[in-house]
Motif scaffolding. Structure first.
Motif, PDB file in Angstrom:
ATOM      1  N   ARG A 100       0.861  -1.177   0.000  1.00  0.00           N
ATOM      2  CA  ARG A 100       0.000   0.000   0.000  1.00  0.00           C
ATOM      3  C   ARG A 100       0.903   1.234   0.000  1.00  0.00           C
ATOM      4  O   ARG A 100       1.583   1.508   0.982  1.00  0.00           O
ATOM      5  CB  ARG A 100      -0.919   0.020   1.220  1.00  0.00           C
ATOM      6  CG  ARG A 100      -1.933   1.170   1.227  1.00  0.00           C
ATOM      7  CD  ARG A 100      -2.772   1.142   2.488  1.00  0.00           C
ATOM      8  NE  ARG A 100      -3.452  -0.141   2.664  1.00  0.00           N
ATOM      9  CZ  ARG A 100      -4.097  -0.493   3.775  1.00  0.00           C
ATOM     10  NH1 ARG A 100      -4.117   0.337   4.814  1.00  0.00           N
ATOM     11  NH2 ARG A 100      -4.694  -1.675   3.847  1.00  0.00           N
ATOM     12  N   MET A 101       0.912   1.953  -1.098  1.00  0.00           N
ATOM     13  CA  MET A 101       1.785   3.117  -1.219  1.00  0.00           C
ATOM     14  C   MET A 101       1.041   4.395  -0.865  1.00  0.00           C
ATOM     15  O   MET A 101      -0.082   4.625  -1.325  1.00  0.00           O
ATOM     16  CB  MET A 101       2.362   3.249  -2.623  1.00  0.00           C
ATOM     17  CG  MET A 101       3.270   4.464  -2.793  1.00  0.00           C
ATOM     18  SD  MET A 101       3.997   4.609  -4.440  1.00  0.00           S
ATOM     19  CE  MET A 101       5.209   3.286  -4.371  1.00  0.00           C
ATOM     20  N   VAL A 102       1.682   5.220  -0.052  1.00  0.00           N
ATOM     21  CA  VAL A 102       1.181   6.565   0.262  1.00  0.00           C
ATOM     22  C   VAL A 102       2.217   7.535  -0.297  1.00  0.00           C
ATOM     23  O   VAL A 102       3.321   7.656   0.234  1.00  0.00           O
ATOM     24  CB  VAL A 102       1.001   6.763   1.775  1.00  0.00           C
ATOM     25  CG1 VAL A 102       0.454   8.164   2.061  1.00  0.00           C
ATOM     26  CG2 VAL A 102       0.084   5.692   2.347  1.00  0.00           C
ATOM     27  N   ARG A 103       1.891   8.212  -1.353  1.00  0.00           N
ATOM     28  CA  ARG A 103       2.860   9.059  -2.045  1.00  0.00           C
ATOM     29  C   ARG A 103       3.188  10.299  -1.231  1.00  0.00           C
ATOM     30  O   ARG A 103       2.329  10.895  -0.584  1.00  0.00           O
ATOM     31  CB  ARG A 103       2.338   9.451  -3.419  1.00  0.00           C
ATOM     32  CG  ARG A 103       2.281   8.285  -4.390  1.00  0.00           C
ATOM     33  CD  ARG A 103       2.041   8.748  -5.815  1.00  0.00           C
ATOM     34  NE  ARG A 103       2.036   7.613  -6.727  1.00  0.00           N
ATOM     35  CZ  ARG A 103       3.113   7.032  -7.243  1.00  0.00           C
ATOM     36  NH1 ARG A 103       4.308   7.486  -6.910  1.00  0.00           N
ATOM     37  NH2 ARG A 103       3.022   6.015  -8.064  1.00  0.00           N
ATOM     38  N   PHE A 104       4.443  10.684  -1.306  1.00  0.00           N
ATOM     39  CA  PHE A 104       4.900  11.894  -0.640  1.00  0.00           C
ATOM     40  C   PHE A 104       4.347  13.127  -1.357  1.00  0.00           C
ATOM     41  O   PHE A 104       4.472  13.252  -2.578  1.00  0.00           O
ATOM     42  CB  PHE A 104       6.430  11.977  -0.657  1.00  0.00           C
ATOM     43  CG  PHE A 104       7.134  10.903   0.124  1.00  0.00           C
ATOM     44  CD1 PHE A 104       6.507  10.242   1.159  1.00  0.00           C
ATOM     45  CD2 PHE A 104       8.454  10.567  -0.169  1.00  0.00           C
ATOM     46  CE1 PHE A 104       7.170   9.269   1.886  1.00  0.00           C
ATOM     47  CE2 PHE A 104       9.130   9.603   0.551  1.00  0.00           C
ATOM     48  CZ  PHE A 104       8.482   8.940   1.584  1.00  0.00           C
ATOM     49  N   ASP A 105       3.739  14.014  -0.588  1.00  0.00           N
ATOM     50  CA  ASP A 105       3.376  15.331  -1.126  1.00  0.00           C
ATOM     51  C   ASP A 105       3.791  16.428  -0.154  1.00  0.00           C
ATOM     52  O   ASP A 105       3.466  17.584  -0.327  1.00  0.00           O
ATOM     53  CB  ASP A 105       1.875  15.425  -1.409  1.00  0.00           C
ATOM     54  CG  ASP A 105       1.023  15.385  -0.144  1.00  0.00           C
ATOM     55  OD1 ASP A 105       1.522  14.915   0.902  1.00  0.00           O
ATOM     56  OD2 ASP A 105      -0.130  15.829  -0.190  1.00  0.00           O
ATOM     57  N   GLY A 106       4.528  16.050   0.866  1.00  0.00           N
ATOM     58  CA  GLY A 106       4.940  16.933   1.940  1.00  0.00           C
ATOM     59  C   GLY A 106       4.823  16.188   3.247  1.00  0.00           C
ATOM     60  O   GLY A 106       4.182  15.136   3.315  1.00  0.00           O
ATOM     61  N   PHE A 107       5.427  16.752   4.287  1.00  0.00           N
ATOM     62  CA  PHE A 107       5.425  16.068   5.572  1.00  0.00           C
ATOM     63  C   PHE A 107       4.809  16.907   6.685  1.00  0.00           C
ATOM     64  O   PHE A 107       4.921  16.576   7.859  1.00  0.00           O
ATOM     65  CB  PHE A 107       6.853  15.653   5.944  1.00  0.00           C
ATOM     66  CG  PHE A 107       7.478  14.739   4.918  1.00  0.00           C
ATOM     67  CD1 PHE A 107       6.911  13.520   4.614  1.00  0.00           C
ATOM     68  CD2 PHE A 107       8.629  15.123   4.236  1.00  0.00           C
ATOM     69  CE1 PHE A 107       7.473  12.674   3.670  1.00  0.00           C
ATOM     70  CE2 PHE A 107       9.203  14.296   3.287  1.00  0.00           C
ATOM     71  CZ  PHE A 107       8.620  13.069   2.997  1.00  0.00           C
ATOM     72  N   GLY A 108       4.157  18.007   6.310  1.00  0.00           N
ATOM     73  CA  GLY A 108       3.447  18.807   7.289  1.00  0.00           C
ATOM     74  C   GLY A 108       2.169  18.128   7.741  1.00  0.00           C
ATOM     75  O   GLY A 108       1.659  17.203   7.088  1.00  0.00           O
ATOM     76  N   ALA A 109       1.627  18.607   8.855  1.00  0.00           N
ATOM     77  CA  ALA A 109       0.436  17.975   9.426  1.00  0.00           C
ATOM     78  C   ALA A 109      -0.736  17.968   8.462  1.00  0.00           C
ATOM     79  O   ALA A 109      -1.576  17.063   8.489  1.00  0.00           O
ATOM     80  CB  ALA A 109       0.048  18.684  10.720  1.00  0.00           C
ATOM     81  N   GLY A 110      -0.825  18.960   7.595  1.00  0.00           N
ATOM     82  CA  GLY A 110      -1.942  19.038   6.674  1.00  0.00           C
ATOM     83  C   GLY A 110      -1.715  18.373   5.342  1.00  0.00           C
ATOM     84  O   GLY A 110      -2.601  18.409   4.470  1.00  0.00           O
ATOM     85  N   SER A 111      -0.551  17.740   5.141  1.00  0.00           N
ATOM     86  CA  SER A 111      -0.254  17.110   3.856  1.00  0.00           C
ATOM     87  C   SER A 111      -1.131  15.888   3.638  1.00  0.00           C
ATOM     88  O   SER A 111      -1.604  15.250   4.591  1.00  0.00           O
ATOM     89  CB  SER A 111       1.217  16.701   3.798  1.00  0.00           C
ATOM     90  OG  SER A 111       1.493  15.686   4.750  1.00  0.00           O
ATOM     91  N   GLY A 112      -1.337  15.554   2.381  1.00  0.00           N
ATOM     92  CA  GLY A 112      -2.076  14.339   2.078  1.00  0.00           C
ATOM     93  C   GLY A 112      -1.392  13.111   2.626  1.00  0.00           C
ATOM     94  O   GLY A 112      -2.057  12.162   3.060  1.00  0.00           O
ATOM     95  N   PHE A 113      -0.061  13.122   2.633  1.00  0.00           N
ATOM     96  CA  PHE A 113       0.699  12.003   3.173  1.00  0.00           C
ATOM     97  C   PHE A 113       0.361  11.770   4.638  1.00  0.00           C
ATOM     98  O   PHE A 113       0.010  10.650   5.041  1.00  0.00           O
ATOM     99  CB  PHE A 113       2.193  12.278   3.002  1.00  0.00           C
ATOM    100  CG  PHE A 113       3.094  11.250   3.613  1.00  0.00           C
ATOM    101  CD1 PHE A 113       3.294  10.031   2.999  1.00  0.00           C
ATOM    102  CD2 PHE A 113       3.759  11.505   4.806  1.00  0.00           C
ATOM    103  CE1 PHE A 113       4.133   9.076   3.557  1.00  0.00           C
ATOM    104  CE2 PHE A 113       4.595  10.563   5.373  1.00  0.00           C
ATOM    105  CZ  PHE A 113       4.784   9.345   4.741  1.00  0.00           C
TER     106      PHE A 113
END
Length: 228
Positions: A32-45
């Motif tokens: 199950r891959m969760v793509r990186f889009d940022g690592f802030g609390a509000g990121s999709g990741f």
């Protein structure tokens, strides 16, 4: 069937370790891959990992009866318990203890190499590697330690992998092999040969193929490139 939650294959060295371990050892699992889009609390990741990972990071191993394992060493030990026939660790007790020590050293150490040479399987950055090698004594020290460790193990256990046959130790060092290739850092022939043997393992080759297929440029993971 266990589920392994991972990040981008091109960048996520932590995800690579258990994925390669399971694939190469023949442990069937769902990815199950969760793509990186940022690592802030509000990121999709981070949002996608809510209720999945207590740390908000990958990898995470999910199993039956609510099993959640969110550390790579803990994942390796869990797999060794659940799949003893798959050779996660060497069979010999001394070799097994040494392999665990080597994995723990990787897990906690080599900070300069990991910081200055982030994993980027798709890229080829020899010019960057030459500057890092010139300017970063910590990287040179980390590579010297790696070479000493690997050379000693390859001589002691007669290869082709660190402990003869494939084990968790080779999976844990696979992302380092990717770094050495990307940045073309200078290593002795025996170490360079080991790096290529690791890259040719079916489990590692499958990860590399997945990384190359992503074509997913993440600028926050790319300190040395402005675009692909």
């Amino acid at each position: 069937m266990p589920v392994l939650v991972i990040g981008n294959k091109n960048y996520s060295s932590w995800s690579m370790r258990p994925w390669v371990l399971m694939r190469q050892a023949g442990i069937v699992f769902e990815e199950r891959m969760v793509r990186f889009d940022g690592f802030g609390a509000g990121s999709g990741f981070k949002q996608s990992l809510q209720g999945v990972s207590p740390t908000g990071k990958v990898p995470v191993l999910l199993g039956d009866d609510g099993l959640v394992v969110w550390d790579t060493l803990a994942i390796a030990e869990t797999l060794a318990e659940q799949y003893p026939q798959h050779g996660v660790w060497p069979a010999d007790p001394v070799a097994r203890a040494t392999a665990r020590s080597a994995c723990a050293e990787m897990h906690a150490g080599f900070q300069a190499l990991r910081s200055h040479c982030p994993m980027n399987i798709e890229a080829r950055l020899p010019e960057v590697g030459a500057l890092i090698w010139r300017d970063q004594p910590g990287v040179r020290a980390d590579v010297e330690r790696l070479c000493a460790l690997w050379t000693g193990l390859l001589e002691r256990y007669a290869g082709p992998m660190l402990f003869g046959s494939f084990s968790a130790a080779d999976a844990f060092f696979a992302p380092v092999c990717m770094r050495l290739r990307t940045y073309a850092l200078p290593v002795p022939p025996a170490v360079a040969d080991y790096v290529e043997r690791v890259a040719a393992l079916p489990g590692v080759a499958a990860w590399i193929d997945g990384a190359l297929a992503e074509q997913d440029f993440r600028d926050f993971e790319e300190p040395y490139r402005l675009a692909r």
